[in-house]
Write an enzyme that holds these catalytic residues in place. Structure first.
Site, PDB file in Angstrom:
ATOM      1  N   LYS A  12      42.190  21.416  27.729  1.00 20.34           N
ATOM      2  CA  LYS A  12      42.378  22.859  27.257  1.00 20.34           C
ATOM      3  C   LYS A  12      43.588  22.459  27.018  1.00 20.34           C
ATOM      4  O   LYS A  12      44.193  22.138  27.883  1.00 20.34           O
ATOM      5  CB  LYS A  12      41.749  23.229  28.688  1.00 20.34           C
ATOM      6  CG  LYS A  12      43.093  22.769  30.031  1.00 20.34           C
ATOM      7  CD  LYS A  12      44.210  23.444  29.565  1.00 20.34           C
ATOM      8  CE  LYS A  12      44.741  22.690  30.964  1.00 20.34           C
ATOM      9  NZ  LYS A  12      46.746  22.950  31.180  1.00 20.34           N
ATOM     10  N   ASP A 137      42.770  22.263  37.828  1.00 18.48           N
ATOM     11  CA  ASP A 137      41.974  22.757  36.927  1.00 18.48           C
ATOM     12  C   ASP A 137      40.502  22.472  36.523  1.00 18.48           C
ATOM     13  O   ASP A 137      39.395  22.200  34.619  1.00 18.48           O
ATOM     14  CB  ASP A 137      42.913  21.509  35.240  1.00 18.48           C
ATOM     15  CG  ASP A 137      43.731  22.292  35.449  1.00 18.48           C
ATOM     16  OD1 ASP A 137      44.847  22.877  35.157  1.00 18.48           O
ATOM     17  OD2 ASP A 137      44.680  21.468  34.547  1.00 18.48           O
TER      18      ASP A 137
HETATM   19  O1  C5P Z   1      45.470  20.789  42.075  1.00 18.40           O
HETATM   20  P1  C5P Z   1      46.285  19.297  40.685  1.00 18.40           P
HETATM   21  O2  C5P Z   1      45.914  18.828  41.706  1.00 18.40           O
HETATM   22  O3  C5P Z   1      45.677  19.242  39.602  1.00 18.40           O
HETATM   23  O4  C5P Z   1      47.844  19.677  40.931  1.00 18.40           O
HETATM   24  C1  C5P Z   1      48.724  19.318  40.112  1.00 18.40           C
HETATM   25  C2  C5P Z   1      50.146  19.262  40.696  1.00 18.40           C
HETATM   26  O5  C5P Z   1      50.424  20.781  40.421  1.00 18.40           O
HETATM   27  C3  C5P Z   1      50.054  20.142  42.143  1.00 18.40           C
HETATM   28  O6  C5P Z   1      50.240  18.585  43.676  1.00 18.40           O
HETATM   29  C4  C5P Z   1      50.532  20.623  42.952  1.00 18.40           C
HETATM   30  O7  C5P Z   1      52.364  20.440  43.401  1.00 18.40           O
HETATM   31  C5  C5P Z   1      50.630  22.122  41.126  1.00 18.40           C
HETATM   32  N1  C5P Z   1      49.816  22.518  41.631  1.00 18.40           N
HETATM   33  C6  C5P Z   1      50.596  24.142  41.656  1.00 18.40           C
HETATM   34  N2  C5P Z   1      50.258  25.026  41.566  1.00 18.40           N
HETATM   35  C7  C5P Z   1      49.400  25.405  41.067  1.00 18.40           C
HETATM   36  C8  C5P Z   1      48.507  24.509  40.403  1.00 18.40           C
HETATM   37  C9  C5P Z   1      48.966  23.117  40.099  1.00 18.40           C
HETATM   38  O8  C5P Z   1      51.603  23.892  42.553  1.00 18.40           O
HETATM   39  N3  C5P Z   1      48.489  26.710  40.933  1.00 18.40           N
END
Ligand code: C5P
Length: 284
Positions: A12, A137
């Site tokens: 994406k 995501d």
């Molecule tokens: O959800 P995911 O583990 O893929 O996200 C990776 C990092 O990106 C999270 O640990 C966070 O620090 C940051 N993040 C965020 N806000 C979001 C998505 C991701 O702060 N909406």
């Protein structure tokens, strides 16, 4: 029983990315348009008596529990005991740590695939809810297409399909999404996307409005740290891109082109750079 399945796991890009604030759970409140593209990994699932095995053509890819595809299989099989295990082969094309949701899309494909392979009959909504436990995501990667995403990225409003043409350029370094979000400072933002104008433009297939409204506020972190990002953006626009933007937390930059031939032409300009990975892609 079908005991093998092969699935596409498309990358994406973020056509817009805005941050509306910090949440009490530590995540950021997003408003972003996500768009699936034809750059894709290929996932082969083979039923096993037990256990989870991961292999890949890419020696850099972790094959243990740190791999999001492993986490996806582990959660799904733990919650549906007695079904057996799975061998997952990941034929990797999407660069790692690139802002293209490569790990998330592999996990999404494993959830979709195991649901079929083991006839779990989970609804899309249930799969997306499990996906959110793996990464922000992943729900979008399960739903696919184009969507406006809010919340952590899981509140999805699908948008009509539109075929666009891209050239993606990834410098030869990777960034940590958590680090980029962690360093985000809203007072440094000068260019935010105009999401309303973007959506209006999208519904009218008005490329001028769309391009005008596209921005990514995370460039204030990643592009401030790595000058190469701005250099690639400038070069893409010089080579005919209607717009060039960083995807997600970066460092991949994409150029949006009028047609495939223009994107291809711009690609020739980067083909002699051996410190960048270059990919042509269209909407998935
Ligand atoms: O959800 P995911 O583990 O893929 O996200 C990776 C990092 O990106 C999270 O640990 C966070 O620090 C940051 N993040 C965020 N806000 C979001 C998505 C991701 O702060 N909406």
């Amino acid at each position: 029983m079908t005991d093998q399945l092969i699935l596409d796991a498309p990358a994406k890009i973020n056509l817009t990315l805005d941050i509306k604030g910090k949440r009490s759970d530590g995540y950021h409140e997003l408003e972003t348009v996500m768009h699936q593209i034809t750059l894709a990994d290929r996932i082969t699932l083979t039923a096993l008596q037990q256990g989870i095995e991961i292999s890949s053509n890419d020696p850099e890819l972790p094959v243990g529990e740190a791999n999001l595809a492993h986490r996806a299989a582990s959660i799904l099989l733990m919650r549906n005991p007695g079904r057996g295990g799975v061998s997952i082969h990941i034929d990797k094309t999407i660069p790692i740590g690139a802002g293209l949701a490569g790990g998330s899309t592999d996990a999404a494909a494993v959830l979709r695939g195991l649901n079929v392979l083991y006839k779990l009959n989970l609804s899309m909504r249930e799969l997306m809810s499990i996906g959110l436990e793996i990464g922000s995501d992943v729900p979008f990667c399960i739903q696919g297409g184009t969507a406006l995403a809010r919340g952590r990225g899981e509140q999805l409003q699908p948008l009509p399909h539109m075929k666009l043409f891209f050239l993606l350029v990834k410098p030869n370094f990777s960034v940590s999404t958590a680090e980029v979000f962690g360093q985000f400072d809203s007072s440094k933002v000068t260019n935010s996307p105009d999401t309303r104008a973007f959506l209006e433009g999208w519904h009218h297939c008005d490329m001028i409005s769309i391009c005008h409204a596209m921005e990514n506020v995370l460039e204030t972190v990643t592009a401030a740290r790595y000058q190469e990002i701005e250099q690639i953006k400038t070069r893409l626009v010089k080579r005919g891109a209607l717009k060039a933007l960083m995807s997600g937390s970066g460092p991949t930059v994409f150029g949006l082109f009028r047609d495939e031939a223009s994107a291809q032409q711009a690609g020739y300009d980067f083909s002699t750079d051996n410190n960048k990975a270059v990919f042509l892609a269209t909407s998935y």
